[in-house]
Design a protein around this motif. Structure first.
Motif, PDB file in Angstrom:
ATOM      1  N   PHE A 194       0.828  -1.213   0.000  1.00 34.09           N
ATOM      2  CA  PHE A 194       0.000   0.000   0.000  1.00 34.09           C
ATOM      3  C   PHE A 194       0.858   1.257   0.000  1.00 34.09           C
ATOM      4  N   VAL A 195       1.852   1.334   0.886  1.00 34.88           N
ATOM      5  CA  VAL A 195       2.643   2.566   0.958  1.00 34.88           C
ATOM      6  C   VAL A 195       3.501   2.740  -0.301  1.00 34.88           C
ATOM      7  N   MET A 196       3.906   1.635  -0.922  1.00 34.53           N
ATOM      8  CA  MET A 196       4.643   1.738  -2.179  1.00 34.53           C
ATOM      9  C   MET A 196       3.752   2.321  -3.268  1.00 34.53           C
ATOM     10  N   ARG A 197       2.508   1.884  -3.308  1.00 29.31           N
ATOM     11  CA  ARG A 197       1.581   2.383  -4.317  1.00 29.31           C
ATOM     12  C   ARG A 197       1.232   3.857  -4.051  1.00 29.31           C
ATOM     13  N   ALA A 198       1.108   4.225  -2.782  1.00 25.91           N
ATOM     14  CA  ALA A 198       0.669   5.577  -2.442  1.00 25.91           C
ATOM     15  C   ALA A 198       1.636   6.653  -2.925  1.00 25.91           C
ATOM     16  N   GLY A 199       2.920   6.312  -3.054  1.00 25.14           N
ATOM     17  CA  GLY A 199       3.896   7.320  -3.437  1.00 25.14           C
ATOM     18  C   GLY A 199       4.215   7.373  -4.907  1.00 25.14           C
ATOM     19  N   ARG A 200       3.633   6.506  -5.717  1.00 27.03           N
ATOM     20  CA  ARG A 200       3.928   6.510  -7.145  1.00 27.03           C
ATOM     21  C   ARG A 200       3.157   7.629  -7.839  1.00 27.03           C
ATOM     22  N   ALA A 275      -0.385  17.397  -0.753  1.00 25.35           N
ATOM     23  CA  ALA A 275      -1.699  17.835  -0.296  1.00 25.35           C
ATOM     24  C   ALA A 275      -2.805  16.916  -0.794  1.00 25.35           C
ATOM     25  N   SER A 276      -2.766  16.567  -2.081  1.00 25.16           N
ATOM     26  CA  SER A 276      -3.847  15.769  -2.654  1.00 25.16           C
ATOM     27  C   SER A 276      -3.860  14.343  -2.139  1.00 25.16           C
ATOM     28  N   ARG A 277      -2.687  13.793  -1.874  1.00 29.86           N
ATOM     29  CA  ARG A 277      -2.600  12.415  -1.379  1.00 29.86           C
ATOM     30  C   ARG A 277      -2.571  12.333   0.152  1.00 29.86           C
ATOM     31  N   ARG A 278      -2.573  13.476   0.831  1.00 27.23           N
ATOM     32  CA  ARG A 278      -2.467  13.516   2.299  1.00 27.23           C
ATOM     33  C   ARG A 278      -1.208  12.778   2.773  1.00 27.23           C
ATOM     34  N   LEU A 279      -0.103  13.006   2.054  1.00 26.22           N
ATOM     35  CA  LEU A 279       1.137  12.306   2.391  1.00 26.22           C
ATOM     36  C   LEU A 279       1.690  12.747   3.742  1.00 26.22           C
ATOM     37  N   GLY A 280       1.434  13.989   4.123  1.00 22.09           N
ATOM     38  CA  GLY A 280       1.866  14.442   5.437  1.00 22.09           C
ATOM     39  C   GLY A 280       1.142  13.693   6.539  1.00 22.09           C
ATOM     40  N   LEU A 281      -0.158  13.501   6.379  1.00 18.32           N
ATOM     41  CA  LEU A 281      -0.943  12.744   7.354  1.00 18.32           C
ATOM     42  C   LEU A 281      -0.456  11.301   7.426  1.00 18.32           C
ATOM     43  N   MET A 282      -0.167  10.718   6.267  1.00 17.92           N
ATOM     44  CA  MET A 282       0.322   9.350   6.238  1.00 17.92           C
ATOM     45  C   MET A 282       1.681   9.245   6.914  1.00 17.92           C
ATOM     46  N   LEU A 283       2.525  10.252   6.726  1.00 19.56           N
ATOM     47  CA  LEU A 283       3.840  10.260   7.363  1.00 19.56           C
ATOM     48  C   LEU A 283       3.707  10.306   8.881  1.00 19.56           C
ATOM     49  N   PRO A 322      -4.571   2.540  10.645  1.00 15.61           N
ATOM     50  CA  PRO A 322      -5.792   2.438   9.842  1.00 15.61           C
ATOM     51  C   PRO A 322      -6.493   3.771   9.635  1.00 15.61           C
ATOM     52  N   ILE A 323      -6.457   4.650  10.633  1.00 14.80           N
ATOM     53  CA  ILE A 323      -7.163   5.927  10.519  1.00 14.80           C
ATOM     54  C   ILE A 323      -6.493   6.831   9.495  1.00 14.80           C
ATOM     55  N   ILE A 327      -7.904   7.715   5.531  1.00 11.20           N
ATOM     56  CA  ILE A 327      -8.216   9.089   5.133  1.00 11.20           C
ATOM     57  C   ILE A 327      -7.363   9.495   3.939  1.00 11.20           C
ATOM     58  N   ALA A 328      -6.076   9.148   3.971  1.00 14.13           N
ATOM     59  CA  ALA A 328      -5.176   9.503   2.870  1.00 14.13           C
ATOM     60  C   ALA A 328      -5.571   8.793   1.585  1.00 14.13           C
ATOM     61  N   ALA A 329      -5.932   7.513   1.684  1.00 14.06           N
ATOM     62  CA  ALA A 329      -6.278   6.748   0.478  1.00 14.06           C
ATOM     63  C   ALA A 329      -7.563   7.249  -0.158  1.00 14.06           C
ATOM     64  N   VAL A 330      -8.551   7.601   0.666  1.00 11.82           N
ATOM     65  CA  VAL A 330      -9.807   8.124   0.128  1.00 11.82           C
ATOM     66  C   VAL A 330      -9.563   9.464  -0.554  1.00 11.82           C
ATOM     67  N   ALA A 331      -8.792  10.335   0.087  1.00 10.08           N
ATOM     68  CA  ALA A 331      -8.491  11.641  -0.516  1.00 10.08           C
ATOM     69  C   ALA A 331      -7.668  11.485  -1.785  1.00 10.08           C
ATOM     70  N   GLY A 332      -6.669  10.609  -1.750  1.00 13.46           N
ATOM     71  CA  GLY A 332      -5.814  10.404  -2.915  1.00 13.46           C
ATOM     72  C   GLY A 332      -6.559   9.805  -4.081  1.00 13.46           C
ATOM     73  N   GLY A 333      -7.445   8.874  -3.794  1.00 11.93           N
ATOM     74  CA  GLY A 333      -8.235   8.268  -4.866  1.00 11.93           C
ATOM     75  C   GLY A 333      -9.166   9.264  -5.504  1.00 11.93           C
TER      76      GLY A 333
END
Length: 346
Positions: A194-200, A275-283, A322-323, A327-333
């Motif tokens: 998941f985290v590998m996919r989130a950063g591509r 911002a769009s992927r909420r990468l800061g929140l994920m970090l 999970p939280i 949130i990041a995945a929904v926003a990023g999608g």
């Protein structure tokens, strides 16, 4: 492993989520039956800590004691130990320990879990429910390969945190333990995927390829541990050390890799992508949820006899995963779909 979302997957995840929540209800109802001895070992039957005032302390146990037998069953006899019934609160168990070359008989009267440990058990069940529910919510809210992975992560990590019921049959305990253990080990690989996919750059879009090799180490370790559970070989000192080392390396490797990938994703991303992927929140969620467990696993691997104060509660930080990931995945999608729509319109 397919990661293409579809209606059949929604139904499957809904059924699995319902079953896991029922599993968790049984687990919550069983917490009152958990017993407390008040000592810890290094994974090779050597006592590393005895809590003051605990049943172990009152029985005369000391740090450095080496466990020799429980209820007359040698600690190397895994098959015999697995066939012992779970002790009840207030029951006294006969232990034999070796201290300074002499064997000593101890009578350990097991108590109910202290308030803090009982509370942490309930919180663990809550965390398991969060993995299941936030993963399912993200997939239902924004179905794409990333949220598919989060729903799968909930199915993988949920069972071990939700605890489940106690089974009187040793065979059923072993089989259920093998299933739960296999699921949680594969969950490490799912989280990394998941985290590998989130950063591509193409992120959660269908067709994005995540290397399949990341699942193979988890599958191999799962097969090894399942074989140990089902065949119950003698727990010799050499086997104990090997198992502890492999488990430590596995945890450090997958947790560490996830940390590195999330940090790299954040540093390499543009401000718009962050911002769009909420990468800061994920970090933030990754640092809170994974870093303490990575440190604990690393210390346990390098120095098994070292006792870290409150380390038994560090797993509670997992609730951030999970939280924040959901949130990041929904926003990023959503942002990816919007971008795709704009491009199609143009």
């Amino acid at each position: 492993m397919s990661d293409m979302p579809g209606p059949r997957h929604k139904n499957l995840f809904l059924v699995l989520a319902a079953l896991l929540l029922v599993w968790g209800i049984f687990g919550a109802l069983d917490v009152g039956n958990f017993t407390y001895g008040g000592y810890q070992t290094d994974g090779n039957n050597t006592v590393t800590q005895v809590t003051d005032g605990s049943p172990a302390a009152m029985a005369g146990m000391q740090a450095g004691d080496h466990m020799r037998s429980v209820q007359g069953v040698p600690v190397e006899d895994v098959r015999g130990l697995n066939r012992l019934e779970r002790p009840a609160v207030g029951e006294t168990w006969a232990l034999v320990v070796e201290r300074d070359g002499q064997e000593l008989a101890l009578n350990l009267r097991l108590a109910a879990l202290p308030g803090g440990q009982a509370l942490s058990s309930y919180i663990a069940i809550l965390i398991g429910a969060c993995f299941v529910l936030f993963g399912l919510w993200s997939y239902l809210k924004a179905p794409h390969p990333g949220t598919w992975l989060l729903a799968a992560l909930g199915v993988c990590f949920g069972p071990v945190l939700l605890a489940g019921p106690y089974f009187g049959s040793p065979l059923v305990r072993n089989v259920s333990g093998a299933v739960v253990l296999s699921a949680v080990l594969m969950g490490f690989a799912v989280m990394l995927a998941f985290v590998m996919r989130a950063g591509r750059p193409d992120g959660y879009e269908e067709g994005t390829i995540v290397p399949r090799w990341i699942y193979w180490p988890a599958a191999l370790v799962a097969l090894m541990f399942v074989a140990l559970l089902l065949f119950e070989p003698a727990a010799t000192s050499g086997l104990n050390v090997a198992v502890r080392t492999i488990a430590g390396l596995f945890s450090v490797a997958y947790f560490g890799a996830a940390l590195v990938v999330v940090i790299r994703n954040y540093l390499r991303a543009s401000g718009e992508m962050r911002a769009s992927r909420r990468l800061g929140l994920m970090l933030v969620g990754t640092l809170i949820g994974i870093l303490p467990l990575t440190v604990s696993s690393l210390v346990g691997l390098l120095s098994p006899s070292t006792v870290i104060p409150t380390a038994e509660y560090w797993f509670l930080t997992l609730i951030a995963i999970p939280i924040t990931f959901a949130i990041a995945a929904v926003a990023g999608g959503g942002s990816a779909s919007t971008s795709a729509g704009r491009e199609a319109t143009a």
